[in-house]
Design a protein around this motif. Structure first.
Motif, PDB file in Angstrom:
ATOM      1  N   LEU A   7       0.836  -1.208   0.000  1.00 14.93           N
ATOM      2  CA  LEU A   7       0.000   0.000   0.000  1.00 14.93           C
ATOM      3  C   LEU A   7       0.865   1.250   0.000  1.00 14.93           C
ATOM      4  CD1 LEU A   7      -2.776   1.424   0.275  1.00 14.93           C
ATOM      5  CD2 LEU A   7      -2.507   1.170   2.755  1.00 14.93           C
ATOM      6  N   ASN A   8       1.895   1.282   0.830  1.00 12.84           N
ATOM      7  CA  ASN A   8       2.764   2.457   0.917  1.00 12.84           C
ATOM      8  C   ASN A   8       3.540   2.705  -0.370  1.00 12.84           C
ATOM      9  OD1 ASN A   8       2.076   3.387   3.503  1.00 12.84           O
ATOM     10  ND2 ASN A   8       3.333   1.813   4.433  1.00 12.84           N
ATOM     11  N   ALA A  13       3.815   6.145  -5.140  1.00 13.05           N
ATOM     12  CA  ALA A  13       3.855   6.319  -6.596  1.00 13.05           C
ATOM     13  C   ALA A  13       2.776   7.300  -7.051  1.00 13.05           C
ATOM     14  CB  ALA A  13       3.672   4.973  -7.292  1.00 13.05           C
ATOM     15  N   CYS A  14       1.591   7.182  -6.475  1.00 14.60           N
ATOM     16  CA  CYS A  14       0.498   8.109  -6.809  1.00 14.60           C
ATOM     17  C   CYS A  14       0.886   9.537  -6.437  1.00 14.60           C
ATOM     18  CB  CYS A  14      -0.787   7.711  -6.092  1.00 14.60           C
ATOM     19  SG  CYS A  14      -1.485   6.142  -6.630  1.00 14.60           S
ATOM     20  N   ASP A  15       1.443   9.676  -5.261  1.00 12.06           N
ATOM     21  CA  ASP A  15       1.849  10.993  -4.777  1.00 12.06           C
ATOM     22  C   ASP A  15       2.959  11.591  -5.650  1.00 12.06           C
ATOM     23  OD1 ASP A  15       1.548  13.064  -2.760  1.00 12.06           O
ATOM     24  OD2 ASP A  15       3.505  12.438  -2.004  1.00 12.06           O
ATOM     25  N   GLU A  20      -4.479  13.288  -6.960  1.00  9.09           N
ATOM     26  CA  GLU A  20      -5.240  14.080  -5.992  1.00  9.09           C
ATOM     27  C   GLU A  20      -6.137  13.202  -5.142  1.00  9.09           C
ATOM     28  OE1 GLU A  20      -7.103  17.545  -7.590  1.00  9.09           O
ATOM     29  OE2 GLU A  20      -5.337  18.083  -8.764  1.00  9.09           O
ATOM     30  N   ASP A  21      -6.395  13.676  -3.930  1.00  6.30           N
ATOM     31  CA  ASP A  21      -7.303  13.040  -2.983  1.00  6.30           C
ATOM     32  C   ASP A  21      -7.001  11.543  -2.845  1.00  6.30           C
ATOM     33  OD1 ASP A  21      -9.299  12.946  -1.109  1.00  6.30           O
ATOM     34  OD2 ASP A  21     -10.933  12.918  -2.560  1.00  6.30           O
ATOM     35  N   ILE A  22      -5.777  11.241  -2.464  1.00  6.54           N
ATOM     36  CA  ILE A  22      -5.336   9.854  -2.307  1.00  6.54           C
ATOM     37  C   ILE A  22      -5.865   9.315  -0.980  1.00  6.54           C
ATOM     38  CG2 ILE A  22      -3.359   8.301  -2.157  1.00  6.54           C
ATOM     39  CD1 ILE A  22      -1.711  10.556  -3.576  1.00  6.54           C
ATOM     40  N   ILE A  23      -6.646   8.244  -1.061  1.00 12.80           N
ATOM     41  CA  ILE A  23      -7.150   7.623   0.165  1.00 12.80           C
ATOM     42  C   ILE A  23      -6.943   6.111   0.085  1.00 12.80           C
ATOM     43  CG2 ILE A  23      -8.893   9.419   0.547  1.00 12.80           C
ATOM     44  CD1 ILE A  23     -10.939   7.099  -0.127  1.00 12.80           C
ATOM     45  N   SER A 113       1.199   8.240   4.917  1.00 13.96           N
ATOM     46  CA  SER A 113       2.258   9.235   5.100  1.00 13.96           C
ATOM     47  C   SER A 113       2.732   9.695   3.726  1.00 13.96           C
ATOM     48  CB  SER A 113       3.426   8.633   5.879  1.00 13.96           C
ATOM     49  OG  SER A 113       3.000   8.220   7.144  1.00 13.96           O
ATOM     50  N   LEU A 114       2.170  10.803   3.272  1.00 16.32           N
ATOM     51  CA  LEU A 114       2.469  11.308   1.942  1.00 16.32           C
ATOM     52  C   LEU A 114       2.936  12.748   2.012  1.00 16.32           C
ATOM     53  CD1 LEU A 114      -0.680   9.912   0.129  1.00 16.32           C
ATOM     54  CD2 LEU A 114       1.604   8.927   0.112  1.00 16.32           C
TER      55      LEU A 114
END
Length: 118
Positions: A7-8, A13-15, A20-23, A113-114
């Motif tokens: 998950l991290n 990678a998304c960050d 946007e709006d990563i959940i 933690s982003l």
């Protein structure tokens, strides 16, 4: 690698590609499909593809098997199956329509933690 570590990697990678709006939704005990759903969106087809490409790249670089990636060419909703983690990369318009956060409203959110982009 455990599901939390996967998950991290995917969230990072998304960050990195300014998703946007990563959940993250903890699906343990709720869904048999995966332990976590990672949900984010991009504002253009190119950004959605860049996010999905980065998730795939960093996962493979970290030794995580990418079981399947669907929807990349259309870039409206890209699903990346990382085994215990399913990443959903939406185009902004599609995210509101499908509203997975509401559909899986009983799933607790995980703290990520982003950087400042999330």
């Amino acid at each position: 690698m455990d599901s939390s570590s996967i998950l991290n990697v995917a969230a990072g990678a998304c960050d990195d590609k300014r998703a946007e709006d990563i959940i993250a939704l903890n699906m343990q005990g709720i869904s048999l499909v995966a332990d976590y759903f990672l949900i984010c969106h991009g504002n253009s087809d190119k950004q959605v593809q860049a996010i999905a490409r980065e998730v795939k790249h960093l996962a493979e670089e970290s030794g995580i098997e990418v079981k399947k990636m669907e929807g990349f060419d259309e870039a409206r909703w890209v699903l990346i199956d990382l085994g215990d983690v399913i990443a959903h990369v939406f185009h902004k318009e599609e995210r509101g329509y499908y509203n997975l956060e509401k559909l899986w409203g009983d799933a607790p959110r995980e703290t990520l933690s982003l950087g400042i982009n999330s």
